[in-house]
Design an enzyme around this catalytic site. Structure first.
Site, PDB file in Angstrom:
ATOM      1  N   LYS A 228       0.872  -1.181   0.000  1.00 52.79           N
ATOM      2  CA  LYS A 228       0.000   0.000   0.000  1.00 52.79           C
ATOM      3  C   LYS A 228       0.906   1.227   0.000  1.00 52.79           C
ATOM      4  CE  LYS A 228      -4.070   1.934   2.290  1.00 52.79           C
ATOM      5  NZ  LYS A 228      -3.702   3.333   2.068  1.00 52.79           N
ATOM      6  N   ARG A 233      -4.700   8.142  -4.289  1.00 53.27           N
ATOM      7  CA  ARG A 233      -5.396   7.276  -5.228  1.00 53.27           C
ATOM      8  C   ARG A 233      -5.857   8.121  -6.409  1.00 53.27           C
ATOM      9  NH1 ARG A 233      -8.814   2.885  -3.581  1.00 53.27           N
ATOM     10  NH2 ARG A 233      -9.116   1.512  -5.393  1.00 53.27           N
ATOM     11  N   ARG A 248      -9.651  10.512  -5.449  1.00 57.24           N
ATOM     12  CA  ARG A 248     -10.584   9.565  -4.837  1.00 57.24           C
ATOM     13  C   ARG A 248     -11.962  10.185  -4.642  1.00 57.24           C
ATOM     14  NH1 ARG A 248      -9.603   6.277   0.865  1.00 57.24           N
ATOM     15  NH2 ARG A 248     -11.763   6.325   1.526  1.00 57.24           N
ATOM     16  N   ARG A 398     -16.878  -3.432   0.361  1.00 56.93           N
ATOM     17  CA  ARG A 398     -17.670  -4.649   0.494  1.00 56.93           C
ATOM     18  C   ARG A 398     -16.886  -5.636   1.357  1.00 56.93           C
ATOM     19  NH1 ARG A 398     -21.470  -4.650  -3.835  1.00 56.93           N
ATOM     20  NH2 ARG A 398     -21.893  -2.449  -4.247  1.00 56.93           N
ATOM     21  N   LYS A 404      -7.273  -3.542   3.851  1.00 54.04           N
ATOM     22  CA  LYS A 404      -6.021  -2.792   4.013  1.00 54.04           C
ATOM     23  C   LYS A 404      -5.444  -3.119   5.385  1.00 54.04           C
ATOM     24  CE  LYS A 404      -8.678   1.363   5.274  1.00 54.04           C
ATOM     25  NZ  LYS A 404      -8.943   2.772   4.926  1.00 54.04           N
TER      26      LYS A 404
END
Length: 537
Positions: A228, A233, A248, A398, A404
């Site tokens: 990560k 992002r 994001r 989900r 993470k």
């Protein structure tokens, strides 16, 4: 404005998510076009009225009331819009010309959107004169774009979807191809029109997100692991000859990274991490996959124009995680393993100086992965991502699909120095805390210098106690900011720390939050800046 003001008022005093969904849904069903379109734009943060600024509002109220009274009231209330709404003087009876049509959202937005900054004050004042206090509050919040009523963009879109029996992911899919007041969206929602399509537009599609792993364990036969990285992002879209980069949150950041946009000319939609070339991250991995620190990336963020020197000193690139579209082919329903194979094929067609692929972590089992994760701190990497090999690419989080597993935070003891009132539900509390560390032993003349600011990590009960401490131990006031006695020790957790020329202490924390309130610890025993410097990756 009456219906919108009532909605905001009820949302502010409602904590239940389901109740908020019901309130917004009812408003959208009962309110005609285009008012409901402007309302949902305001709730999602997509309404921009640049002619009205906070300084404009302050100037209007200070011309109509005692500036000292306004400053004192603002400090007590903690919110400019609410203070002005309450202090705004009622016009004398009969002084306003007759207006047969009440102010509604469409009239307000259309009028303010058409004005220059020089013309806006008079028009805004005329509107405020015709409204009641709660309507004035709604107008000012609408005009400045800071509703702060506990409603995220995702929640507002969910409310719209539920109100009309739509799939929220389908709403998200078309959202960024439309503009307020979303006439086509409501025609589709009410069955009066076809679903809007954005096939030929470089629109944003919501990211797939991950749940924290916490103390869980997964089987690496079912999950793939990758690092990560600590950037931002980003979604890359090239459609119809146009390229866009989205954050994001769905913000268009193409202008800040023209070098990346210019290099992406292959039709498709990709998901990745925007980084700057360097070696601060991943240098210990010895696989040429390093990147500069997040602090280096910050030099590029938010810039409308980028100089040649900036492009040279902070060359950006994207580490690719996933692929949503290959050309016009939608791959999101495919399992991660299929998309990964397509991504590996796709990236081979891209400029290797601007794009690479996030490499998978080779670990025999979860225990071996845990040992590798321990090294993430030394490598200055945020942690590990775990992705179910059979997972489709779906919007939001989900359970069971992506996790993470972030590295453990760094922790130091700091001393509270200043406090400021919060916003929205926290406007009555001093909830934003600036804290510092010692330059040396305080017994030998060491002084405190600010090293960070945090406004999260504590419970509601702890907030009340911290607010009480601020009020009882104030030594000076600077507008909305209070300086306090240097006696409260806060245990602060943060993800990383970097050199900073902007801060007198010379360091800046990343993602600081209050971990614990150390009532047991004397301020003289808090950490020094030298301790923080030793934590710099």
């Amino acid at each position: 404005m009456r219906a919108f003001a009532d909605l905001l008022d009820r949302l502010i005093y409602t904590r239940s998510r389901n109740t908020k969904l019901a309130l917004i849904g009812e408003y959208l069903r009962m309110t005609p076009d285009p008012d409901r379109g402007w309302a949902i734009a305001a709730l999602t943060g997509d309404l921009d009225l640049p002619a009205v600024k906070s300084a404009t509002i302050r100037a209007l109220i200070e011309a109509r009331t005692d500036p000292v009274l306004f400053a004192m009231s603002r400090d007590f209330v903690g919110d400019t819009a609410e203070t002005v709404a309450l202090l705004w003087p009622e016009p004398p009876p009969g002084s306003l010309p007759p207006d047969p049509d009440p102010l509604n959202l469409d009239r307000v937005v259309t009028r303010l959107a058409s004005l220059s900054r020089s013309d806006a004050p008079a028009a805004l004042a005329g509107m405020l004169d015709r409204l009641e206090a709660d309507e004035r509050y709604a107008l000012l919040k609408l005009a400045t774009g800071g509703l702060r009523v506990g409603v995220s963009a995702r929640l507002a879109k969910t409310a719209l979807a539920q109100a009309f029996g739509l799939d929220v992911d389908a709403v998200e899919e078309v959202w960024h191809g439309l503009s307020p007041p979303y006439a086509a969206l409501f025609e589709w929602a009410e069955g009066r029109g076809e679903r809007p399509h954005a096939a030929d537009l470089p629109v944003f599609r919501p990211f797939m997100l991950a749940h924290p792993l916490d103390d869980g364990v997964v089987d690496l036969a079912d999950y793939a692991a990758e690092w990560k990285w600590d950037g931002i992002r980003v979604q890359l879209v090239h459609v119809g000859g146009e390229t866009r980069l989205y954050s994001r949150a769905g913000d268009d950041i193409t202008a800040s990274f023209p070098d990346v946009a210019a290099a992406f000319r292959t039709p498709g939609v990709l998901d990745g991490e925007l980084l700057v070339r360097g070696s601060a991250q991943g240098a210990t991995l010895h696989d040429d996959s390093g990147a500069a620190s997040f602090n280096a990336l910050q030099q590029r963020l938010g810039r409308k124009t980028v100089s040649k020197a900036m492009l040279t000193d902070y060359p950006a690139f994207v580490r690719l995680y996933d692929i949503l579209f290959d050309g016009t082919e939608d791959l999101r329903d495919q399992p991660w393993t299929g998309r990964r194979a397509r991504l590996e094929s796709f990236v081979a067609r891209l400029d290797p100086g601007t794009f690479d692929i996030s490499r998978l972590i080779d670990a025999a089992d979860f225990e071996a992965l845990a040992d590798l994760r321990i090294g993430a701190r030394d490598a200055a990497i945020e942690g590990v991502m775990l992705k179910a090999r059979n997972s489709p690419y779906v919007t939001g989080r989900r359970v069971g699909l992506w996790y993470k597993w972030k590295r453990d935070p760094l922790i130091v003891d700091c001393v509270m120095m200043y406090a400021q009132r919060g916003s929205g539900k926290r406007s009555s509390f001093y909830s934003d805390y600036t804290f510092g560390c010692w330059t040396g032993d305080p017994a030998e003349g060491g002084e405190l210098l600010p090293v960070g600011k945090a406004y999260s990590g504590f419970t509601d009960e702890e907030l009340k106690g911290l607010d009480r401490f601020v009020r009882q131990h104030t030594v000076a006031r600077f507008g909305p900011v209070r300086e306090v006695e240097k006696t409260m020790v806060l245990e602060v957790a943060f993800d990383s720390i970097h050199e900073s020329k902007r801060h007198k202490s010379g360091v800046a924390m990343r993602f600081p939050r209050i971990n614990r309130i150390r009532l047991d610890k004397p301020a003289a025993e808090a950490d020094t800046i030298e301790v923080l410097r030793k934590l710099i990756a």
